[in-house]
Design an enzyme around this catalytic site. Structure first.
Site, PDB file in Angstrom:
ATOM      1  N   SER A   1      -3.541   2.004   0.449  1.00 51.57           N
ATOM      2  CA  SER A   1      -2.150   2.435   0.243  1.00 51.57           C
ATOM      3  C   SER A   1      -1.376   1.591  -0.757  1.00 51.57           C
ATOM      4  O   SER A   1      -0.268   1.965  -1.149  1.00 51.57           O
ATOM      5  CB  SER A   1      -1.404   2.441   1.570  1.00 51.57           C
ATOM      6  OG  SER A   1      -1.835   3.534   2.335  1.00 51.57           O
TER       7      SER A   1
ATOM      8  N   LYS B   1      -0.170   3.359  -3.709  1.00 54.12           N
ATOM      9  CA  LYS B   1       0.923   4.346  -3.660  1.00 54.12           C
ATOM     10  C   LYS B   1       2.110   4.012  -4.564  1.00 54.12           C
ATOM     11  O   LYS B   1       2.573   4.874  -5.312  1.00 54.12           O
ATOM     12  CB  LYS B   1       1.385   4.551  -2.212  1.00 54.12           C
ATOM     13  CG  LYS B   1       0.313   5.221  -1.329  1.00 54.12           C
ATOM     14  CD  LYS B   1       0.747   5.217   0.137  1.00 54.12           C
ATOM     15  CE  LYS B   1      -0.283   5.881   1.051  1.00 54.12           C
ATOM     16  NZ  LYS B   1       0.094   5.750   2.478  1.00 54.12           N
TER      17      LYS B   1
ATOM     18  N   TYR C   1      -6.684  11.874  -4.128  1.00 54.36           N
ATOM     19  CA  TYR C   1      -5.911  10.813  -3.473  1.00 54.36           C
ATOM     20  C   TYR C   1      -6.837   9.781  -2.825  1.00 54.36           C
ATOM     21  O   TYR C   1      -6.619   8.569  -2.927  1.00 54.36           O
ATOM     22  CB  TYR C   1      -4.963  11.450  -2.444  1.00 54.36           C
ATOM     23  CG  TYR C   1      -4.460  10.490  -1.399  1.00 54.36           C
ATOM     24  CD1 TYR C   1      -3.455   9.572  -1.684  1.00 54.36           C
ATOM     25  CD2 TYR C   1      -5.007  10.489  -0.110  1.00 54.36           C
ATOM     26  CE1 TYR C   1      -3.005   8.679  -0.718  1.00 54.36           C
ATOM     27  CE2 TYR C   1      -4.567   9.613   0.860  1.00 54.36           C
ATOM     28  CZ  TYR C   1      -3.571   8.701   0.552  1.00 54.36           C
ATOM     29  OH  TYR C   1      -3.141   7.811   1.504  1.00 54.36           O
TER      30      TYR C   1
ATOM     31  N   TYR D   1       6.177   0.973   6.260  1.00 50.54           N
ATOM     32  CA  TYR D   1       6.192   2.066   7.242  1.00 50.54           C
ATOM     33  C   TYR D   1       7.168   1.795   8.374  1.00 50.54           C
ATOM     34  O   TYR D   1       8.309   1.425   8.132  1.00 50.54           O
ATOM     35  CB  TYR D   1       4.781   2.316   7.804  1.00 50.54           C
ATOM     36  CG  TYR D   1       3.704   2.381   6.772  1.00 50.54           C
ATOM     37  CD1 TYR D   1       3.724   3.374   5.795  1.00 50.54           C
ATOM     38  CD2 TYR D   1       2.664   1.466   6.756  1.00 50.54           C
ATOM     39  CE1 TYR D   1       2.723   3.451   4.843  1.00 50.54           C
ATOM     40  CE2 TYR D   1       1.661   1.533   5.797  1.00 50.54           C
ATOM     41  CZ  TYR D   1       1.698   2.525   4.851  1.00 50.54           C
ATOM     42  OH  TYR D   1       0.716   2.591   3.915  1.00 50.54           O
TER      43      TYR D   1
ATOM     44  N   VAL E   1      -4.829  -0.407   4.213  1.00 51.25           N
ATOM     45  CA  VAL E   1      -5.653  -0.569   5.418  1.00 51.25           C
ATOM     46  C   VAL E   1      -6.980  -1.310   5.203  1.00 51.25           C
ATOM     47  O   VAL E   1      -7.697  -1.570   6.160  1.00 51.25           O
ATOM     48  CB  VAL E   1      -5.938   0.774   6.146  1.00 51.25           C
ATOM     49  CG1 VAL E   1      -4.700   1.316   6.810  1.00 51.25           C
ATOM     50  CG2 VAL E   1      -6.575   1.792   5.217  1.00 51.25           C
TER      51      VAL E   1
HETATM   52  N1  GLN Z   1      -6.661   6.000   2.384  1.00 49.01           N
HETATM   53  C1  GLN Z   1      -5.876   5.649   3.553  1.00 49.01           C
HETATM   54  C2  GLN Z   1      -5.351   6.917   4.223  1.00 49.01           C
HETATM   55  O1  GLN Z   1      -4.947   7.820   3.557  1.00 49.01           O
HETATM   56  C3  GLN Z   1      -4.746   4.751   3.138  1.00 49.01           C
HETATM   57  C4  GLN Z   1      -3.858   4.350   4.282  1.00 49.01           C
HETATM   58  C5  GLN Z   1      -3.269   2.977   4.149  1.00 49.01           C
HETATM   59  O2  GLN Z   1      -3.757   2.120   3.444  1.00 49.01           O
HETATM   60  N2  GLN Z   1      -2.232   2.741   4.924  1.00 49.01           N
HETATM   61  O3  GLN Z   1      -5.351   7.035   5.421  1.00 49.01           O
END
Ligand code: GLN
Length: 422
Positions: free
Chosen positions: A64, A67, A191, A243, A261
């Site tokens: 993430s 993003k 993605y 978040y 993550v």
């Molecule tokens: N690729 C992971 C997902 O879409 C990324 C989530 C994250 O890093 N919080 O669930």
């Protein structure tokens, strides 16, 4: 002498190392197989210096943390209007993978939760790109932020795709609301490839430093994103980057940030540094446990909270004195430091309160190192009003901080390079 910073980083890493709390990201099998003991931290300054300790060259997937950077690419490629029409900027207070869209419009609440990030991926590059070309646009853009060519980890990507039902569900909902216009599975695949880009803590710190440096990579000198885009991205990181822990983070750490993550965590402190940490075990929000502790330490040890109130502007007027005597006497306002609105207000007030009896008045910028647009306009207005009051006005500006000064209607100014030249 050995620099104090790597030693400090070593010490902070030793402090958090015994904490084995948290879990690996179990929902992506390849991530669940990662070495949970990895631990590293890097600082990258806005002039390109890099300090690190621990596992700073170990590759892991960006997840993430991609993003905010992809959001920057979408804003740069499509413009603010089209992107804001499809993705909001409101903190959701929800988990990153929550299946929720804004009632009525169907827009994802922000680009940091998966719904927003899947949409943002589809907005990177021009509308007519194929899915593969869009992935290339994103990987190229992330690479420019990092300052080296990055690549996708196909094994992690395949592993996540096999379990991507939730992201597919989100994409289908987005498609049903007309937020996505492409094939939802192709967008999710793109993605997930974006999330599977391999980085090191060193790369992430450079990427964060590029944001901290107004969009210019401090090492390569390449402008990767325009300034208004960087401001937008940092704002969204500070309100939504963590978040449903964003409020805790904003109060306790106070650095625009983003977690992933796979265990990465970045923070970008405008005008100062980019920070990255790596430690794979996650808390219930999906944020790295030891990463969060490290950032708490960095913020409190070094006063990095963005809401930390800087010293007041009063010091901008270093002195207010008269040089010479008789009709050739000159009133000199000697200014110093970096001047923004509050500093310029101090200067305006000094000029008003002094109401100089001398015919000649000089604003001396010799010891000023920066002056922003609003302060520049305010100083020129001071020049204009002093002229209208009958003064002969000088600007001592050896570094041309105000090039070609135009004090406007009725204003006049003579630029000199030192006080002795008047
Ligand atoms: N690729 C992971 C997902 O879409 C990324 C989530 C994250 O890093 N919080 O669930």
């Amino acid at each position: 002498m050995r620099s104090v910073i790597p030693d400090y980083l070593d010490e902070v890493l030793r402090h958090v190392e015994p904490d084995t709390g948290g879990e690996l990201a179990g929902y992506i099998p390849e991530l669940a197989a990662a070495d949970p003991e990895r631990l590293g931290a890097v600082f990258a300054t806005v002039d390109g210096e890099l300090y690190g300790a621990g596992d700073i060259d170990t590759e892991f997937t960006i997840q993430s943390i991609s993003k905010p950077f992809t959001y920057a690419l979408a804003l740069a490629d499509r413009g603010f209007g089209p992107v804001l029409a499809k993705v909001g900027v409101e903190p959701s207070g929800e988990a990153f993978n929550q299946i929720s869209l804004e009632p009525g419009t169907g827009r994802p609440l922000n680009p940091m939760i998966n719904a927003g990030a899947i949409t943002t991926h589809a907005l990177a590059g021009s509308a007519d790109l194929s899915p593969a070309e869009r992935v290339e646009r994103v990987v190229h853009g992330l690479s420019e932020f990092a300052g080296r060519r990055l690549r996708v980890d196909d094994a992690v990507c395949a592993s996540e795709m096999e379990h991507a039902h939730r992201n597919l569900a989100i994409a289908h909902m987005l498609r049903s609301h007309g937020i996505l216009t492409e094939d939802p599975s192709a967008v999710v695949e793109g993605y997930v490839r974006q999330c599977s880009v391999l980085v090191t803590a060193r790369d992430l710190a450079m990427m964060a430093a590029t944001l901290a440096n107004r969009g210019v990579n401090p090492r390569s000198g390449v402008r990767v994103a325009p300034e208004p885009v960087v401001r937008q991205v940092l704002s969204v990181m500070s309100t939504c980057g963590m978040y449903d822990a964003a409020g805790d983070w904003a109060t306790q750490v106070g650095i625009p940030a983003k977690s992933g993550v796979a265990g990465g965590l970045i923070g970008a402190l405008p005008g100062q540094i980019g920070i990255a940490t790596f430690s794979p075990r996650l808390d219930r929000h999906g944020n790295s446990v030891r990463g969060v502790s490290l950032f708490e330490r960095f913020s409190s040890d070094m006063g990095l909270h963005v809401m930390e109130v800087p010293a007041a502007a009063r010091a901008v007027v270093r002195s207010n004195h008269v040089v010479g005597a008789g009709p050739s006497a000159i009133r000199v306002l000697q200014l110093q430091g970096g001047i923004r609105f509050a500093g310029a207000e101090r200067i305006v007030r000094e000029a008003v309160d002094t109401a100089p009896p001398e015919a000649r008045v000089a604003l001396d910028l010799t010891m000023v190192y920066s002056i922003d647009d609003v302060a520049r306009r305010m100083l020129l207005e001071v020049v204009r009003r002093l002229t209208l009051d009958g003064h002969e006005v000088y600007l001592v500006d050896p570094e041309s901080l105000i090039p070609d000064p135009d004090p406007g209607d009725g204003g006049q100014v003579t630029v000199v390079s030192d006080v002795a030249a008047m």
